[in-house]
Design a protein around this motif. Sequence first.
Motif, PDB file in Angstrom:
ATOM      1  N   GLY A  81      37.362  34.187  28.648  1.00  0.00           N
ATOM      2  CA  GLY A  81      36.763  35.144  29.501  1.00  0.00           C
ATOM      3  C   GLY A  81      37.620  35.464  30.631  1.00  0.00           C
ATOM      4  O   GLY A  81      38.855  35.411  30.636  1.00  0.00           O
ATOM      5  N   LYS A  82      37.059  35.399  31.895  1.00  0.00           N
ATOM      6  CA  LYS A  82      37.906  35.761  32.997  1.00  0.00           C
ATOM      7  C   LYS A  82      38.526  34.725  33.480  1.00  0.00           C
ATOM      8  O   LYS A  82      38.231  33.526  33.405  1.00  0.00           O
ATOM      9  N   ALA A  83      39.578  34.887  34.198  1.00  0.00           N
ATOM     10  CA  ALA A  83      40.527  33.830  34.643  1.00  0.00           C
ATOM     11  C   ALA A  83      39.565  33.085  35.921  1.00  0.00           C
ATOM     12  O   ALA A  83      38.987  33.557  36.884  1.00  0.00           O
ATOM     13  N   VAL A  84      39.549  31.930  35.756  1.00  0.00           N
ATOM     14  CA  VAL A  84      38.589  31.141  36.675  1.00  0.00           C
ATOM     15  C   VAL A  84      39.676  30.396  37.557  1.00  0.00           C
ATOM     16  O   VAL A  84      39.548  30.857  38.890  1.00  0.00           O
ATOM     17  N   LEU A  85      40.534  29.508  37.251  1.00  0.00           N
ATOM     18  CA  LEU A  85      41.598  29.003  38.005  1.00  0.00           C
ATOM     19  C   LEU A  85      42.979  29.718  38.062  1.00  0.00           C
ATOM     20  O   LEU A  85      43.196  29.741  36.985  1.00  0.00           O
ATOM     21  N   LYS A  86      43.504  29.972  39.080  1.00  0.00           N
ATOM     22  CA  LYS A  86      44.668  30.644  39.119  1.00  0.00           C
ATOM     23  C   LYS A  86      45.424  30.230  40.361  1.00  0.00           C
ATOM     24  O   LYS A  86      44.879  29.929  41.404  1.00  0.00           O
ATOM     25  N   LEU A  87      46.797  29.765  40.089  1.00  0.00           N
ATOM     26  CA  LEU A  87      47.504  29.544  40.901  1.00  0.00           C
ATOM     27  C   LEU A  87      48.691  30.333  41.162  1.00  0.00           C
ATOM     28  O   LEU A  87      49.208  30.964  40.233  1.00  0.00           O
ATOM     29  N   ASN A 130      37.781  31.648  40.889  1.00  0.00           N
ATOM     30  CA  ASN A 130      36.999  32.898  40.813  1.00  0.00           C
ATOM     31  C   ASN A 130      37.219  34.077  41.768  1.00  0.00           C
ATOM     32  O   ASN A 130      36.503  34.546  42.450  1.00  0.00           O
ATOM     33  N   GLY A 131      38.776  34.215  42.094  1.00  0.00           N
ATOM     34  CA  GLY A 131      38.994  35.092  43.156  1.00  0.00           C
ATOM     35  C   GLY A 131      39.127  34.792  44.469  1.00  0.00           C
ATOM     36  O   GLY A 131      39.441  35.014  45.604  1.00  0.00           O
ATOM     37  N   GLU A 132      38.316  33.361  44.712  1.00  0.00           N
ATOM     38  CA  GLU A 132      38.335  32.921  46.163  1.00  0.00           C
ATOM     39  C   GLU A 132      39.372  32.106  46.377  1.00  0.00           C
ATOM     40  O   GLU A 132      39.857  31.166  45.651  1.00  0.00           O
ATOM     41  N   ASP A 133      39.984  32.240  47.540  1.00  0.00           N
ATOM     42  CA  ASP A 133      41.199  31.432  48.223  1.00  0.00           C
ATOM     43  C   ASP A 133      40.628  29.909  48.475  1.00  0.00           C
ATOM     44  O   ASP A 133      39.924  29.643  49.244  1.00  0.00           O
TER      45      ASP A 133
END
Lengths: 520, 318
Positions: free
Chosen positions: A257-263, A321-324
Amino acid sequence: MENPKATTVVQLKGITKKFPGVLANDRVDLDINSHEILALLGENGAGKTTLMNVLAGLYNPDGGEILLNGKLVQFHSPRDAIANGIGMVHQHFMLVESLTVAENIILSLQSNALSLNLDRIKKEISGLSKKYQMPVDPDAYIWQLSVGEQQRVEIMRLLYRGADVLILDEPTAVLTPNEATELAAVLRHMANEGKAIIIITHKLNEVMNFSDRVTILRAGQKIASFLTAKTSKEELARKMVGRKVLFHLERSACVPGKAVLKLENVEALNEKGLPALRSISFQVCCGEILGVAGVAGNGQRELAEVISGLRTVKKGKILINGEDVTNCTPLQAIDIGISHIPGDRLGVGLAPNLPISDNLTMKAYRERPITRGFFLDRDQLQVFAKNLIQTFAITPPVPETPARLLSGGNQQRLILAREITANQGVIIAVHPSRGLDVGATESVRKTLFEQREQGTSILLISEDLEEILQISDRIMVLYEGKIMGIAEVADITVDEISLMMAGQPLEKFNHELPADGLKT
Amino acid sequence: MDNAFIISILIITIRAGTSLLYATLGEIFTERAGILNLGVEGIMIMGAATSFAAAYYTDDAWLGLATAVVIGSILGLVHAFLTVTLRADQVVSGLAMTIFGTGLASFMGQRLGPGRTTMIGLQSPSFERFPFPVLNKIPIFGPAFFEQDILVYFLYLLVPLLWFFLYKTRPGLKLRAVGENPRASDSMGINVARSRYLYTIFGAILISIAGAHLSLGYLQGWAENITGGRGWIAIALVIFATWNPVRAVLGALLFGGINALQFRMQAAGTTIPASFLNMMPYIFTIVVLVIITWWEAFLKRIGAPAALGLPYVREEKD
């Protein structure tokens, strides 16, 4: 044998060592030669240290024999071993910090004499120091010395007691690169003087730089032996991790699905203040397991810690979820929905003396119905705990049992139960099945896999390549804190992973992050 | 100030400091092995009570001293058994020893006199002061240091001996190692439990002798609460001495010196209340202790044995 002077000093024949539930060494044969540095290579838990502890007299083998210069010997204690010229430098140094170098060496001499004979011993230390080109100040206090110098004292102590076979357990784990280079020179010099040197390691570079010969252990068995000059890092890595499928999981196709965790370009330091993570960028999508492979100590632990709020991010961003969520506190990380299954089960994952019930509620206690204002509702807590004990089949099913009394597998089930209950979309799992038996391993992996099916993003950090290949959708290889490549599990071979684990980035796996944060 | 005055001050200084020094040396050796014994006050007062009673009934001060040695070794053995073998909390065990010791000694003081009466006011043979041949002829120093009792002379030998043992012999080196790093010591073939038993008992014997010197040498009689907190001062002096027997002498002399001055002021009829003067040695000791220890810690590592107070368990590896 490369060195013409080399002669076989010690022969291990069919050494078998059992611990409750584990076969640590399974009929291992090993020849140890003078004038030579032998590397004992293997993953954590492969049985390297156990085998050497048998040789050093710390463990009694359950089977097999030790031949010293062709004669059968039996060691009942490290003292026996050293009396026969075999000594070991353990990972944790056995030195008394407030005493001097000379005093520490005297302590180990087992003499009943009243006098210290300090001057004579200092002179002898200086003599050995010169002979092996290993500068050591006999009057220095241990606490004044760097870790590298303390290691030299440990080696010196063995030399002083006449050791001809020196075993070093993970000798460079605590050293700076410079100190490691110095150690390599010292060991080479000792080998040239006729000593037999064994280094236990899981670092491929070390094997290549230090050793003449290398023997690989895996799951307690001797897998292969090479002359270092006639092998390569890739071959070693392949032999070391092996590939053996225990059981099969029905894998539904990953529908990310959509990217949840992103570094994004995350950098962090380790305890020594050296860079542990260098510009790490990746993302994990919902319903996906990203496996992180790599030889131990290449930034895996630090990666798990920055995401769960336990380590400071120096540069870069972590997004959920896009939140920093960069540098959030552990409590914030929990609130955001990051579940952390730590690698150190007893030290970080559990309060060992508290009962199962309290360990299970360590996250849920903050909310109703377990908490009511200032007070805990013990009845609700018991209900909550009993539910989880049943769902996750924790044995013994007695909520009052202290966590430390559980088996490793049940401790891990307890942690999984707590973390999965609190799970709100992201799980960071570090070595989730390390040290567990086959059954427990299977149940842990199944549990993680079920979470994936339910749409959780899982970052699986493991030194067990087989585990990663079995349940991950994609695989990322870390080397010295850098990403060597990220690939779909189906697209990559073990050889390619081995190459990357040995520090060679592969061009074809270096995907750029998609700009919109969605997996393309 | 004339010489006679200085000599009299010095004499009291040494006499008051002697029991304190015995107790401090005992505690130094116990703590060097990694065992904290907070029972000093209790062991000391037990030593004072039992040695006095024994000397009174046997009419022999030496048998009194021997009794103190026996009582000290029993109490030391109890503390060692609790803390080494049973791994009980050392603080709790020590405090229990102090509460038990002061209580029992007080009871003995009330009942061990003739016909189950009080021991207060009784006279027993004691360790009398006698001039030490030749050395007592040294001006000022001689009369002050060498017209003392036998337990003081014994200390003059004991301090350098203990220092030499601790820093210059193999058993001393092992003792230091055990208190610093029992695990490393164990790996080097030193019997940690045996060392801890040995030095806890040895320390308790010295502490008990400290009590005997109070009732048979310094005060020459029994009084309720005869130790008056000296056991606690000794524990403080161990830190002041940085676990070094020679430096313990300085601490003991400091305490004794203030005691002596305070006696002198009371004798001279000062208007300062007596209770305040009695308090002086304790306050001064603590103030000086704080300042010096703080300064030492500031200058360099302070030498507390790293494993002090920690039980040692040889764990199963892996």
